[in-house]
Design an enzyme around this catalytic site. Structure first.
Site, mmCIF file in Angstrom:
data_model
loop_
_atom_site.group_PDB
_atom_site.id
_atom_site.type_symbol
_atom_site.label_atom_id
_atom_site.label_comp_id
_atom_site.label_asym_id
_atom_site.label_seq_id
_atom_site.Cartn_x
_atom_site.Cartn_y
_atom_site.Cartn_z
ATOM 1 N N ASP A 167 0.849 -1.191 0.000
ATOM 2 C CA ASP A 167 0.000 0.000 0.000
ATOM 3 C C ASP A 167 0.886 1.244 0.000
ATOM 4 O O ASP A 167 1.982 1.226 -0.558
ATOM 5 C CB ASP A 167 -0.958 -0.038 1.199
ATOM 6 C CG ASP A 167 -0.229 -0.294 2.530
ATOM 7 O OD1 ASP A 167 0.922 0.151 2.673
ATOM 8 O OD2 ASP A 167 -0.817 -0.934 3.419
ATOM 9 N N SER A 168 0.426 2.313 0.643
ATOM 10 C CA SER A 168 1.157 3.575 0.616
ATOM 11 C C SER A 168 2.547 3.475 1.238
ATOM 12 O O SER A 168 3.456 4.202 0.841
ATOM 13 C CB SER A 168 0.354 4.655 1.341
ATOM 14 O OG SER A 168 0.011 4.238 2.657
ATOM 15 N N HIS A 169 2.732 2.574 2.198
ATOM 16 C CA HIS A 169 4.053 2.431 2.817
ATOM 17 C C HIS A 169 5.074 1.875 1.832
ATOM 18 O O HIS A 169 6.269 2.137 1.954
ATOM 19 C CB HIS A 169 3.960 1.512 4.042
ATOM 20 C CG HIS A 169 3.234 2.137 5.189
ATOM 21 N ND1 HIS A 169 3.115 1.539 6.421
ATOM 22 C CD2 HIS A 169 2.581 3.326 5.304
ATOM 23 C CE1 HIS A 169 2.428 2.311 7.239
ATOM 24 N NE2 HIS A 169 2.094 3.404 6.567
#
Length: 371
Positions: A159-161
């Protein structure tokens, strides 16, 4: 003239000559949008999923990169449609950061006459639409050389990480425009890890998406649903016979668990969400391993959400092992500052995560047994 003074004069003249020569070699490369017709296309090496189009290579998953090699003092590249941030480097040194560049042909000049490598990294995320890169082309005195290919391959899913959402920001409170401008996947965990091991990599990640649930229950495909396709329109399934990663690095769960459930969502209790998450995650990893049976799988998670994410990812890893899966590891990552946009990892945090992953990779050198 005294002997000592003569020697000083000679050394001074020699120093001046060397400085002048050094200055001539160190002239910075320049990049400019031009109307000059480019020469022949250079052999291209691509990292990431792309779809061939009339204008070049359409891409949408983050972290895509394009590489070529050539001999000569100048080279050209084409940029197609789509809002994007590109990092352009020659021989490992950044030449330009292009923010929403105009479509067209760009010429990089001022290079030495020897061998050079060129690379374009997509830094920004492109959830809304795909963007197009048109390739590299010869200039008048450019000679094409074979494109570089690496034997090591790592695939990052998340995801965004994993994307590097707002990782170069200097504050947490960001507008959406600021998030886009301060997201740099070329400086995030995948690039740092792959660079350490001289590996090619893919970044198959979408900010705000999870295994069964997106952030705050928002609509949109989850990562396992979007994963099989080249672009987010799901028009074409991705297939590349040359892509067989030795390692999958997966981080999913942040968006499943960091917000409360809503009454309109299908899971009425947290336990029900946990059960659905664990089952879907296990199935997803099994699907990855079915296509790449010899690949190691590393699942990692932060200690966000009071440890709920890490606890669930740990259960997934344990269940896979209990069902007979080998070369599965769970790596909890703690101590992050989360000083990027909206409390996301910064580039310093990215380095910390990459170091944690390196601990596993260094302990498993047989990962690269295909070399």
């Amino acid at each position: 003239m005294a002997e000592g003074q003569g020697m000083k004069t000679i050394l001074a003249l020699l120093g001046a000559t060397l400085l002048a020569a050094s200055a001539a070699v160190a002239q910075p490369a320049t990049i400019a949008l031009v109307v000059t017709k480019p020469g022949a296309p250079l052999p291209l090496h691509i990292g990431g999923r792309v779809e061939r189009t009339a204008g070049g290579y359409a891409r949408q998953w983050p972290g895509t990169y394009f590489e070529a090699a050539f001999s000569g003092p100048a080279v050209m590249l084409k940029i197609g449609e789509g809002e994007v941030i590109l990092r352009v480097s020659v021989d490992g040194a950044t030449v330009a950061k292009l923010v929403k560049p105009k479509p067209g042909t760009y010429r990089i000049a001022g290079l030495g006459r020897g061998r050079h490598s060129i690379r374009v990294d997509v830094a920004s995320e492109s959830q809304a639409a795909s963007t197009v890169f048109g390739g590299f082309y010869a200039d008048q005195r450019t000679r094409a050389l074979p494109a570089r290919a690496r034997t090591r391959q790592i695939e990052f899913i998340g995801d965004s990480h994993t994307v590097g959402y707002g990782n170069i920001a200097t504050k947490r409170d960001c507008t959406q425009d600021e998030v886009w401008a301060t997201t740099d996947t070329s400086l995030a965990v995948p690039a740092l890890t792959a660079r350490r091991y001289g590996a090619d990599y893919q970044v198959n990640a979408i900010s705000g998406r999870g295994i069964v649930r997106n952030y705050d229950g928002s609509p949109g495909d989850t990562v396992p649903t979007a994963y099989p396709f080249t672009l987010f329109d799901k028009a074409k399934r991705y297939a590349d016979p040359a892509w067989h990663p030795s390692l999958f690095v997966i981080a999913l769960g942040t968006n499943d668990f960091t917000t409360p459930l809503k009454a309109t969502e299908p899971w009425k209790t947290r336990d029900a969400l946990h059960a659905a998450y664990e089952t879907r995650y296990v199935d997803f990893v099994k699907q990855l391993r079915a296509r790449n049976p010899d690949a190691d799988v590393v699942l990692w998670a932060t200690d966000m959400a009071d440890g709920e994410i890490a606890a669930e990812v740990g259960k997934v890893a344990a269940r896979l092992k209990a069902e007979g899966a080998r070369d599965i590891a769970f790596i909890p990552v703690t101590g992050l500052a989360f000083s990027g946009c909206h409390a996301h990892p910064s580039t310093a945090d990215d380095a910390r995560i990459a170091t944690a992953l390196a601990g596993y990779i260094d302990a498993h050198p047989t990962l690269w047994s295909q070399e």
